[in-house]
Write a protein that holds these residues in place. Structure first.
Motif, short mmCIF file in Angstrom:
data_model
loop_
_atom_site.label_atom_id
_atom_site.label_comp_id
_atom_site.label_asym_id
_atom_site.label_seq_id
_atom_site.Cartn_x
_atom_site.Cartn_y
_atom_site.Cartn_z
N LEU A 9 72.91 78.01 -2.76
CA LEU A 9 73.75 79.29 -2.67
C LEU A 9 72.61 80.59 -2.82
O LEU A 9 72.97 81.58 -2.12
CB LEU A 9 74.15 79.43 -4.27
N ALA A 10 71.27 80.19 -2.79
CA ALA A 10 70.38 81.25 -2.70
C ALA A 10 70.11 81.58 -1.09
O ALA A 10 69.59 82.52 -0.77
CB ALA A 10 68.96 80.90 -2.97
N ALA A 11 70.58 80.71 -0.39
CA ALA A 11 70.20 80.86 0.99
C ALA A 11 71.62 80.94 1.92
O ALA A 11 71.81 80.93 2.96
CB ALA A 11 69.46 79.70 1.75
N ARG A 12 72.82 81.35 1.14
CA ARG A 12 73.94 81.42 1.73
C ARG A 12 74.04 82.84 2.54
O ARG A 12 73.42 83.79 2.35
CB ARG A 12 74.99 81.75 0.74
N LEU A 13 74.53 82.58 3.67
CA LEU A 13 75.09 83.63 4.72
C LEU A 13 73.66 84.40 5.15
O LEU A 13 73.66 85.64 5.46
CB LEU A 13 75.70 84.58 4.42
N GLU A 37 78.33 79.94 4.15
CA GLU A 37 78.78 80.62 2.75
C GLU A 37 78.22 79.75 1.80
O GLU A 37 78.11 80.36 0.91
CB GLU A 37 80.35 80.89 2.81
N LEU A 38 77.82 78.50 2.13
CA LEU A 38 77.31 77.62 1.01
C LEU A 38 75.83 77.41 1.45
O LEU A 38 75.08 76.57 0.71
CB LEU A 38 77.94 76.21 1.28
N GLY A 39 75.11 78.14 2.15
CA GLY A 39 73.70 77.90 2.44
C GLY A 39 73.35 77.01 3.34
O GLY A 39 72.04 76.32 3.35
N ARG A 40 74.22 76.13 4.11
CA ARG A 40 73.85 75.01 4.94
C ARG A 40 73.61 75.76 6.36
O ARG A 40 74.14 76.94 6.94
CB ARG A 40 75.13 74.11 4.93
N ASP A 41 72.84 74.71 7.07
CA ASP A 41 72.23 75.33 8.49
C ASP A 41 73.36 75.17 9.43
O ASP A 41 73.91 74.21 9.69
CB ASP A 41 71.32 74.35 8.79
#
Length: 320
Positions: A83-87, A100-104
């Protein structure tokens, strides 16, 4: 002795040299042929560039589908939520950004493209086989069988494709094979019409009459002489059907009726990025959408070149 009038002038009895000089020169301008040839060369160059560009795009997409998942450290199902890397917007670390979940998004989009291509290719092959069989049977048998088969085609065509696809998918659990079945069931109709028309045109050829006169049965004539003549058209229909099947699968996944929600699909990614788009984050929707549009344009360019090779009369170039 008077000089002979120059060649190309109007030689009409009773006209004076002054009138002949004033007459319009109807000789063709030799420069016209040069202009037509130059235009033909420009048209051929543009067509060649389009075909090469389309082939290069298809090759790059196929390589991406084969290499990116192999090089990725985790599959879309194994990607951890961060979540720290979301969007995050596109960057060197994440070329397509994150969701929106921080996935590549790059890995998820490539996996979604792999699923869409698999569905498109397999469904197009199945639909082409079914349509070729129905169209060849209708054209070869003729009479009551032809009317019955074509009424079947008209009856299935009267049902909207998306509605029929939803009905087929709803009969099974969510998965890739029900989606392939739904796409194949709704896309064989155009191929059946094309193959039937081609068979009807081939039945009047002299070599077909010679085969029948020589004692060849209807089945043997169809398999040995009619089917080879319709295979190029059927192959062209299959190529054009691949992007259509991809869009059909994406529409079902967008509606939540195709693949499971956890499995990466271009339609699912577009649906998941819809809420982010309203908030101003454009990349979760843009890149999956581009991976739907770019293969469609590339395959359409290759199919256009194939169509020109099958029927040179459709070309617009003039090489006089």
């Amino acid at each position: 002795m008077a000089d002979a009038p120059p060649r190309g002038t109007a030689e009409v009895a009773g006209t004076s040299p002054t009138e002949r000089a004033a007459a319009p020169d109807t000789r063709p301008d030799p420069q016209d042929g040069i202009h037509w040839r130059a235009r033909g060369r420009a048209t051929r160059s543009a067509r060649t560039l389009r075909v090469r560009t389309s082939a290069a795009v298809v090759a790059v997409l196929v390589l991406a589908v084969l290499l990116v998942p192999a090089l990725a450290t985790a599959t879309p199902d194994q990607q951890s939520v961060d979540l720290a890397a979301r969007l995050l917007p596109p960057s060197w670390q994440h070329p397509f950004g994150t969701d929106e979940l921080g996935r590549d998004l790059l890995v998820r989009c490539v996996h979604g493209l792999r699923v869409s291509l698999l569905v498109g290719v397999v469904a197009a092959l199945v639909a082409t086989l079914v349509g070729t069989a129905v169209g060849a049977a209708a054209g070869a048998l003729g009479g009551r069988a032809d009317r019955l088969l074509m009424r079947l085609v008209d009856g299935v065509s009267s049902v909207p494709h998306l509605l029929l696809g939803i009905f087929v998918v709803a009969m099974f659990r969510p998965g890739i094979w029900p989606v392939i079945a739904s796409v194949a069931v709704t896309h064989w109709l155009s191929t059946a019409r094309i193959v039937r028309a081609e068979v009807l045109s081939l039945r009047g050829r002299p070599y077909i009459d010679a085969a029948v006169s020589g004692g060849s049965s209807r089945l043997r004539t169809t398999v040995r002489h009619l089917l080879p003549g319709v295979l190029p058209q059927a192959g062209l229909a299959a190529v054009l059907m691949v992007p259509h099947a991809m869009w059909h699968e994406s529409a079902l996944s967008f509606l939540g009726l195709g693949l499971p929600a956890h499995q990466a699909s271009l339609g699912t990614l577009v649906q998941n990025g819809r809420g982010s788009l309203l908030a101003g984050d454009w990349w979760p929707t843009l890149f999956p959408g581009l991976l739907l549009i770019v293969p469609t344009l590339a395959l359409a360019g290759l199919a256009g070149a194939w169509r020109d090779r099958l029927d040179p009369r459709t070309r617009s170039e003039l090489t006089l």
